[in-house]
Design an enzyme around this catalytic site. Structure first.
Site, PDB file in Angstrom:
ATOM      1  N   ASP A  15       0.811  -1.096   0.183  1.00 56.28           N
ATOM      2  CA  ASP A  15      -0.104  -0.082  -0.032  1.00 56.28           C
ATOM      3  C   ASP A  15       0.911   1.302   0.062  1.00 56.28           C
ATOM      4  O   ASP A  15       1.568   1.320   1.142  1.00 56.28           O
ATOM      5  CB  ASP A  15      -0.949   0.027   1.255  1.00 56.28           C
ATOM      6  CG  ASP A  15      -1.826   1.160   1.077  1.00 56.28           C
ATOM      7  OD1 ASP A  15      -2.028   1.899   0.326  1.00 56.28           O
ATOM      8  OD2 ASP A  15      -2.766   0.842   2.082  1.00 56.28           O
ATOM      9  N   ASP A 111      -3.193   2.296  -5.817  1.00 60.11           N
ATOM     10  CA  ASP A 111      -2.192   2.546  -4.977  1.00 60.11           C
ATOM     11  C   ASP A 111      -1.987   1.155  -4.114  1.00 60.11           C
ATOM     12  O   ASP A 111      -1.114   1.378  -3.188  1.00 60.11           O
ATOM     13  CB  ASP A 111      -2.161   3.681  -4.024  1.00 60.11           C
ATOM     14  CG  ASP A 111      -3.708   3.658  -3.127  1.00 60.11           C
ATOM     15  OD1 ASP A 111      -4.520   2.759  -3.718  1.00 60.11           O
ATOM     16  OD2 ASP A 111      -3.754   4.277  -2.145  1.00 60.11           O
ATOM     17  N   GLU A 112      -2.667   0.156  -4.523  1.00 59.53           N
ATOM     18  CA  GLU A 112      -2.483  -1.004  -3.758  1.00 59.53           C
ATOM     19  C   GLU A 112      -2.149  -2.323  -4.791  1.00 59.53           C
ATOM     20  O   GLU A 112      -3.120  -2.372  -5.635  1.00 59.53           O
ATOM     21  CB  GLU A 112      -3.586  -1.213  -2.856  1.00 59.53           C
ATOM     22  CG  GLU A 112      -4.008  -0.285  -1.787  1.00 59.53           C
ATOM     23  CD  GLU A 112      -5.202  -0.350  -1.056  1.00 59.53           C
ATOM     24  OE1 GLU A 112      -5.573  -1.736  -0.471  1.00 59.53           O
ATOM     25  OE2 GLU A 112      -6.169   0.399  -0.798  1.00 59.53           O
TER      26      GLU A 112
END
Length: 400
Positions: A15, A111-112
């Site tokens: 993350d 974003d992960e």
């Protein structure tokens, strides 16, 4: 012959910390560690905070609140506009780093990502060391920090990445299930939103351990098939694989267009027409669990001349209301509203998973989660009883 137990998988969840704000800090070194927030429109008093850096977080600035509210907490807050092209660029670069460690990389929003490193790490200790190496590599190459969760399945790995931030590695092995994971609030579990959490609370379920010990039958009666999924997730029974990078071709866009029986003219009729088109686009996005970060609007006049424009959305969305509002703003910029329109089309692009970093609201007076839940409920009714079972008031009797 004695059967040897299968070795646990080693799954990572990576993350990128405060992703949007971190990218802006890279591109704006003059911020220099001072409180900063990324906003949809910094000029608007009621604009929305999309992201904030660690310095702003210390003042209590939160994602989704208005700029006015954030500045009451932090009068010296630096406001920067969003740059989604930059965020997409860094997302691709980060996943490129992940792919240098393992071919099994599955993106979960911008974003992960999940990584399966079972081939490279024989146990959780090695998995933690590999996670540290990945964090160091991303920091050195991109200047961004990661929080990484290490566990034996995707759900618990994500719990790990959320457990300690920023720039940290958390390992949840088998011995962590009862000692740590089951003591966490049930709201921490993947896919447990506010409404689900409230319903579970009424059932006396407040921790992940409570959920794990609740009978699967009771959960199924309360939530249907989703109840069984909740039970298995809490008990560490999630065995879903991490896909190979690029294994599943992602949809590039979701769109719809309508050629109307008569020409549309004027703001009101064009808005109604956009509503009819957006209705279908929203339905397709909701059913595929996607949100759009960009929209493209196409118009044809009675002579079949075609004009189209596209624009990045301030916040990724799958809400019909958002699609209508943003597409109409776009039409106003390049079309004379009194000129006749024969065809309207909306195409949603830059698609991300519905579980994205954006939890902000375009409409502060309403809960975005309630709006999204209403969209999903509407699509459920339509699948069961047909599309005409629910219609929007402004389209009824319009003759379009």
């Amino acid at each position: 012959m004695e059967m040897r137990p299968m070795r646990d998988r080693i799954i990572l969840h990576c993350d990128l910390n405060g992703f949007f704000a971190s990218v802006e800090e890279l591109n704006h070194p003059e911020v220099g560690g001072r409180p900063m927030a990324v906003c949809g429109d910094p000029e608007l008093r009621h604009g929305i905070v999309l992201a904030k850096n660690e310095a702003a977080k210390k003042f209590g600035v939160s994602t989704g609140e208005t700029i006015w509210s954030a500045r009451r907490k932090c009068p010296d807050l630096i406001l920067l506009p969003s740059h989604h092209d930059e965020y997409r660029k860094y997302s691709v670069l980060a996943n490129g780093v992940y792919c240098s460690f393992t071919p099994r990389v599955e993106r979960f929003g911008i974003d992960e990502s999940w990584l399966d490193v079972s081939h490279a790490a024989k146990d959780f200790r090695e998995g933690g060391l590999l996670a540290d190496k990945i964090r160091e590599t991303v920091k050195k190459k991109l200047g961004l920090t990661l929080s990484v969760g290490v566990s034996f399945n995707k759900v618990f790995a994500k719990l790990g990445s959320d457990f300690k931030k920023p720039d940290a590695t958390t390992v949840f092995g088998r011995d962590s299930v009862e000692n740590v994971i089951w003591k966490l609030p049930v709201s921490n579990l993947l896919y447990v939103g506010k409404n689900t959490c409230l319903k579970l609370s009424r059932m006396g379920v407040r921790t992940i351990g409570d959920l794990a010990k609740c009978s699967k039958g009771r959960l199924e009666r309360a939530f249907g098939k989703f109840g069984a999924c909740l039970h298995d997730s809490a008990n560490g029974l999630d065995d879903s694989p991490v896909n190979f990078w690029g294994e599943e071709e992602e949809a590039k866009s979701v769109g719809n267009s309508i050629t109307f029986r008569r020409d549309l003219k004027g703001a009101e009729e064009i808005k109604i027409g956009l509503g009819l088109v957006a209705d279908k686009v929203s339905e397709r996005l909701v059913l595929r669990n996607l949100k759009a970060g960009m929209i493209r609007v196409v118009l044809k006049d009675p002579e079949f001349r075609t004009l189209s424009r596209q624009e990045i959305l301030p916040i990724p969305t799958n809400l019909r209301k958002d699609l209508i509002s943003e597409s109409f703003k776009l039409v106003e910029k390049f079309w004379n509203l009194e000129s006749p329109v024969r065809l309207l089309g909306i195409s949603a692009g830059e698609l991300t998973g519905a579980e994205s970093e954006f939890q902000a609201e375009l409409f502060p007076e309403k809960s975005r989660e309630k709006l999204e839940a209403a969209e999903r409920a509407m699509q459920t009714v339509r699948r069961k009883f047909g599309r005409d079972s629910i219609q929007f008031g402004n389209s009824i009797g319009s003759g379009l």
